[in-house]
Scaffold this motif. Structure first.
Motif, mmCIF file in Angstrom:
data_model
loop_
_atom_site.group_PDB
_atom_site.id
_atom_site.type_symbol
_atom_site.label_atom_id
_atom_site.label_comp_id
_atom_site.label_asym_id
_atom_site.label_seq_id
_atom_site.Cartn_x
_atom_site.Cartn_y
_atom_site.Cartn_z
ATOM 1 N N PRO A 149 0.748 -1.317 0.097
ATOM 2 C CA PRO A 149 0.004 -0.054 -0.111
ATOM 3 C C PRO A 149 0.728 1.393 -0.031
ATOM 4 O O PRO A 149 0.232 2.417 -0.171
ATOM 5 C CB PRO A 149 -0.726 -0.131 1.250
ATOM 6 N N ASN A 150 2.135 1.136 -0.082
ATOM 7 C CA ASN A 150 3.044 2.313 0.095
ATOM 8 C C ASN A 150 3.717 2.698 -0.979
ATOM 9 O O ASN A 150 3.827 2.086 -2.083
ATOM 10 C CB ASN A 150 4.128 2.130 1.109
ATOM 11 N N LYS A 151 4.295 4.167 -1.136
ATOM 12 C CA LYS A 151 4.803 4.429 -2.425
ATOM 13 C C LYS A 151 6.048 5.078 -2.123
ATOM 14 O O LYS A 151 6.310 5.474 -0.998
ATOM 15 C CB LYS A 151 3.905 5.629 -3.129
ATOM 16 N N ILE A 152 6.951 5.073 -3.089
ATOM 17 C CA ILE A 152 8.284 5.641 -2.895
ATOM 18 C C ILE A 152 8.513 6.590 -3.982
ATOM 19 O O ILE A 152 8.319 6.158 -5.321
ATOM 20 C CB ILE A 152 9.412 4.507 -2.693
ATOM 21 N N GLU A 153 8.971 7.725 -3.874
ATOM 22 C CA GLU A 153 9.108 8.628 -5.039
ATOM 23 C C GLU A 153 10.697 8.951 -4.987
ATOM 24 O O GLU A 153 11.111 9.579 -4.121
ATOM 25 C CB GLU A 153 8.226 9.953 -4.610
ATOM 26 N N LEU A 154 11.207 8.646 -6.225
ATOM 27 C CA LEU A 154 12.518 9.230 -6.418
ATOM 28 C C LEU A 154 12.637 10.267 -7.103
ATOM 29 O O LEU A 154 11.612 10.662 -8.249
ATOM 30 C CB LEU A 154 13.367 7.976 -7.195
ATOM 31 N N LEU A 155 13.502 11.322 -6.795
ATOM 32 C CA LEU A 155 13.399 12.702 -7.512
ATOM 33 C C LEU A 155 14.713 13.107 -7.774
ATOM 34 O O LEU A 155 15.852 12.912 -6.989
ATOM 35 C CB LEU A 155 12.992 13.808 -6.160
ATOM 36 N N ALA A 156 15.047 13.352 -9.020
ATOM 37 C CA ALA A 156 16.059 13.769 -9.462
ATOM 38 C C ALA A 156 15.956 15.437 -10.042
ATOM 39 O O ALA A 156 14.848 15.694 -10.406
ATOM 40 C CB ALA A 156 16.549 13.241 -10.676
ATOM 41 N N ALA A 157 16.943 16.047 -9.885
ATOM 42 C CA ALA A 157 16.832 17.612 -10.436
ATOM 43 C C ALA A 157 17.064 17.871 -11.745
ATOM 44 O O ALA A 157 17.753 17.003 -12.540
ATOM 45 C CB ALA A 157 18.053 18.471 -9.514
ATOM 46 N N THR A 158 16.228 18.848 -12.318
ATOM 47 C CA THR A 158 16.117 19.236 -13.740
ATOM 48 C C THR A 158 16.932 20.473 -13.979
ATOM 49 O O THR A 158 17.181 20.945 -15.301
ATOM 50 C CB THR A 158 14.657 19.087 -14.444
ATOM 51 N N ASN A 159 17.245 21.316 -12.947
ATOM 52 C CA ASN A 159 18.149 22.256 -13.087
ATOM 53 C C ASN A 159 18.910 22.714 -11.609
ATOM 54 O O ASN A 159 18.135 22.128 -10.603
ATOM 55 C CB ASN A 159 17.092 23.674 -13.593
ATOM 56 N N PRO A 160 19.736 23.591 -11.799
ATOM 57 C CA PRO A 160 20.446 23.699 -10.610
ATOM 58 C C PRO A 160 19.873 24.486 -9.341
ATOM 59 O O PRO A 160 20.276 24.340 -8.233
ATOM 60 C CB PRO A 160 21.737 24.442 -11.170
ATOM 61 N N GLU A 161 18.683 25.127 -9.942
ATOM 62 C CA GLU A 161 18.141 25.862 -8.641
ATOM 63 C C GLU A 161 16.886 24.865 -7.939
ATOM 64 O O GLU A 161 16.245 25.172 -7.114
ATOM 65 C CB GLU A 161 17.289 27.100 -9.096
ATOM 66 N N SER A 162 16.899 23.716 -8.485
ATOM 67 C CA SER A 162 15.792 22.653 -7.878
ATOM 68 C C SER A 162 16.032 22.296 -6.506
ATOM 69 O O SER A 162 17.546 22.409 -6.257
ATOM 70 C CB SER A 162 15.926 21.564 -8.592
ATOM 71 N N PRO A 163 15.030 22.246 -5.412
ATOM 72 C CA PRO A 163 15.333 21.889 -4.127
ATOM 73 C C PRO A 163 16.254 20.680 -3.953
ATOM 74 O O PRO A 163 16.939 20.599 -3.111
ATOM 75 C CB PRO A 163 14.022 21.764 -3.595
ATOM 76 N N ILE A 164 16.001 19.941 -4.964
ATOM 77 C CA ILE A 164 16.666 18.402 -5.109
ATOM 78 C C ILE A 164 18.335 18.704 -5.365
ATOM 79 O O ILE A 164 19.042 18.098 -4.614
ATOM 80 C CB ILE A 164 16.077 17.566 -5.962
#
Ligand SMILES: CC[C@@H](C(=O)O)C(=O)SCCNC(=O)CCNC(=O)[C@H](O)C(C)(C)COP(=O)(O)OP(=O)(O)OC[C@H]1O[C@@H](n2cnc3c(N)ncnc32)[C@H](O)[C@@H]1OP(=O)(O)O
Ligand SMILES: [Co+2]
Length: 133
Positions: free
Chosen positions: A49-64
């Motif tokens: 029932p759980n979810k994992i979200e992988l996040l990669a930045a698309t620009n240098p100002e991104s929080p990631i």
């Protein structure tokens, strides 16, 4: 708050990390989506029932991008599902939490989202998510 909606993990290389999580969980990402307003590209994995979200930045100002530069890859946020995000923002603000966006914004996977500053939540970035009907 209804339940944990997803756990967000900041990654440098979405393709490489997606392969790793595919091996780990035994199932591929069910969705990959760019959210330009956040400067991210995300891949979602289901685990029961759980979810994992992988996040990669698309620009240098991104929080990631900023997060990885400061802390390296890893756990970035915990997202909670809520039924009424506007009411929940007001409640949490009244409780003294620092809400980063008082007007909910469009997130990934068909959600309205808002964030609480980690400085007000024991150094853990919190996301609120409401389903868009
Ligand atoms: C795809 C959409 C959506 C979804 O639908 O699921 C997402 O998940 S988008 C995820 C990416 N978006 C966000 O994170 C938006 C909310 N975040 C922010 O607004 C900012 O990142 C921030 C939390 C306000 C920090 O920004 P800023 O102040 O510009 O950065 P600093 O690098 O100076 O950080 C200040 C301070 O906060 C610490 N920090 C930053 N991020 C995190 C974090 N994820 N968890 C814990 N702590 C965090 C950072 O280390 C700094 O601390 P000090 O060095 O001690 O001052
Ligand atoms: Co998220």
């Amino acid at each position: 708050m209804l339940k944990i909606e997803h756990i967000g993990i900041a990654v440098q290389d979405l393709e490489a990390s997606s392969l790793l999580f595919e091996k780990l969980l035994g199932t591929p990402a069910y969705k990959t989506e760019e959210v330009a307003s956040e400067g991210v590209i995300t891949s979602f994995f289901a685990n029961g029932p759980n979810k994992i979200e992988l996040l990669a930045a698309t620009n240098p100002e991104s929080p990631i991008a900023k997060f990885i530069q400061k802390k390296g890859e890893g756990m970035h946020h915990i997202a909670f599902a809520v039924t009424d995000i506007v009411a929940e923002i007001a409640r949490l603000k009244a409780e003294g939490f620092v809400v980063l966006n008082e007007t909910p914004k469009i997130g990934a996977d068909n959600k309205l989202v808002a964030f609480l500053h980690p400085k007000s939540t024991q150094s853990v970035l919190i996301e609120l998510c409401q389903d868009i009907k």
